[in-house]
Design a protein around this motif. Sequence first.
Motif, PDB file in Angstrom:
ATOM      1  N   ASP A 129       0.818  -1.228   0.000  1.00 27.15           N
ATOM      2  CA  ASP A 129       0.000   0.000   0.000  1.00 27.15           C
ATOM      3  C   ASP A 129       0.847   1.271   0.000  1.00 27.15           C
ATOM      4  O   ASP A 129       0.615   2.190  -0.800  1.00 27.15           O
ATOM      5  CB  ASP A 129      -0.938   0.000   1.217  1.00 27.15           C
ATOM      6  N   GLU A 130       1.785   1.348   0.906  1.00 23.87           N
ATOM      7  CA  GLU A 130       2.594   2.561   1.029  1.00 23.87           C
ATOM      8  C   GLU A 130       3.349   2.843  -0.261  1.00 23.87           C
ATOM      9  O   GLU A 130       3.439   3.990  -0.717  1.00 23.87           O
ATOM     10  CB  GLU A 130       3.566   2.409   2.201  1.00 23.87           C
ATOM     11  N   HIS A 131       3.889   1.790  -0.859  1.00 21.81           N
ATOM     12  CA  HIS A 131       4.624   1.925  -2.130  1.00 21.81           C
ATOM     13  C   HIS A 131       3.700   2.414  -3.243  1.00 21.81           C
ATOM     14  O   HIS A 131       4.046   3.339  -3.989  1.00 21.81           O
ATOM     15  CB  HIS A 131       5.241   0.579  -2.487  1.00 21.81           C
ATOM     16  N   LEU A 132       2.511   1.846  -3.336  1.00 18.66           N
ATOM     17  CA  LEU A 132       1.574   2.210  -4.396  1.00 18.66           C
ATOM     18  C   LEU A 132       1.047   3.631  -4.212  1.00 18.66           C
ATOM     19  O   LEU A 132       0.922   4.385  -5.179  1.00 18.66           O
ATOM     20  CB  LEU A 132       0.413   1.215  -4.425  1.00 18.66           C
ATOM     21  N   ARG A 133       0.736   3.989  -2.977  1.00 13.79           N
ATOM     22  CA  ARG A 133       0.210   5.332  -2.715  1.00 13.79           C
ATOM     23  C   ARG A 133       1.269   6.402  -3.012  1.00 13.79           C
ATOM     24  O   ARG A 133       0.939   7.494  -3.508  1.00 13.79           O
ATOM     25  CB  ARG A 133      -0.264   5.430  -1.265  1.00 13.79           C
ATOM     26  N   ALA A 134       2.535   6.089  -2.722  1.00 13.28           N
ATOM     27  CA  ALA A 134       3.609   7.045  -3.012  1.00 13.28           C
ATOM     28  C   ALA A 134       3.741   7.268  -4.509  1.00 13.28           C
ATOM     29  O   ALA A 134       3.998   8.392  -4.968  1.00 13.28           O
ATOM     30  CB  ALA A 134       4.926   6.539  -2.424  1.00 13.28           C
ATOM     31  N   ILE A 135       3.528   6.200  -5.301  1.00 15.10           N
ATOM     32  CA  ILE A 135       3.597   6.339  -6.757  1.00 15.10           C
ATOM     33  C   ILE A 135       2.421   7.164  -7.265  1.00 15.10           C
ATOM     34  O   ILE A 135       2.580   8.058  -8.112  1.00 15.10           O
ATOM     35  CB  ILE A 135       3.610   4.946  -7.421  1.00 15.10           C
ATOM     36  N   LEU A 136       1.230   6.892  -6.741  1.00 10.26           N
ATOM     37  CA  LEU A 136       0.043   7.633  -7.178  1.00 10.26           C
ATOM     38  C   LEU A 136       0.123   9.112  -6.810  1.00 10.26           C
ATOM     39  O   LEU A 136      -0.437   9.970  -7.508  1.00 10.26           O
ATOM     40  CB  LEU A 136      -1.209   7.010  -6.555  1.00 10.26           C
TER      41      LEU A 136
END
Length: 258
Positions: free
Chosen positions: A129-136
């Motif tokens: 989650d944290e990785h994906l949210r940072a990309i978004l």
Amino acid sequence: FFTSLRNLKHFDCEEKQTLIDKARESSQDINWCINLIADYRIRLCCRSFTGTLLEYCADDMSCPVRKESRHNLSQMTFPQIEEVGSEDPPPEATPPKPPRKVLPDRTRAARDRANEKIVEFIVKAKGADEHLRAILKSEKESQWWKKFLKVSPHMTPIETYLEDDDQQERVVEYLKKVYREVVAKPLPFVTGDKFILDVLFPEAIIFAISAVDQIDYKKAEQKYIRGPVLSQREKEIFEEEISEKKRKQRLQAADPLS
């Protein structure tokens, strides 16, 4: 008798008539053989017989053609069913070896079990989650996002790593949820589903591989791009399926009634 494979030719080869004429120089028995083959082919087309040529020759169905031979035709023998107890086997005869049992390939199942850990890391543990949210939020760079912007919108290269449809569906549905939570309104010039498949999906899988296998992101990315490593048995099964499919296509092309 025995002959080299190099001496064998297809029955309908270009040299067929020349070879028949040459055989007739020494004997007219070739005519009897050709009549037998022609009758066998007709019965195959009419579907009155479905076995091999040898089975046809041993069947009563071929008797009328076989009896059309001249009286002085050299005796030709065909496979016969031996009567039980008619003759003792020779001393040197050995029982035939049983056919080798082909075990089912379990490599795919093992890969699915390993991939289930990746799916659970993403969906249940929410480890990416944290990785994906940072990309978004554009807090992290993503080469998949850069690649996504360069590729034509009409040609979407889909990288596959999860082979199980249910596993893929679970990950995609979860990524849609994350996308809706972070992105208040659709990104400009971006289709949501396309962005999820081309960017979030590979990012989530690679990040999960890195965590589950305990390797760095770069090696996990290479593993993702390389895809599943197929076993030799899987390749053999695939080749057998292709060969069987081609064989059926040839039969259908040869018999328009099928």
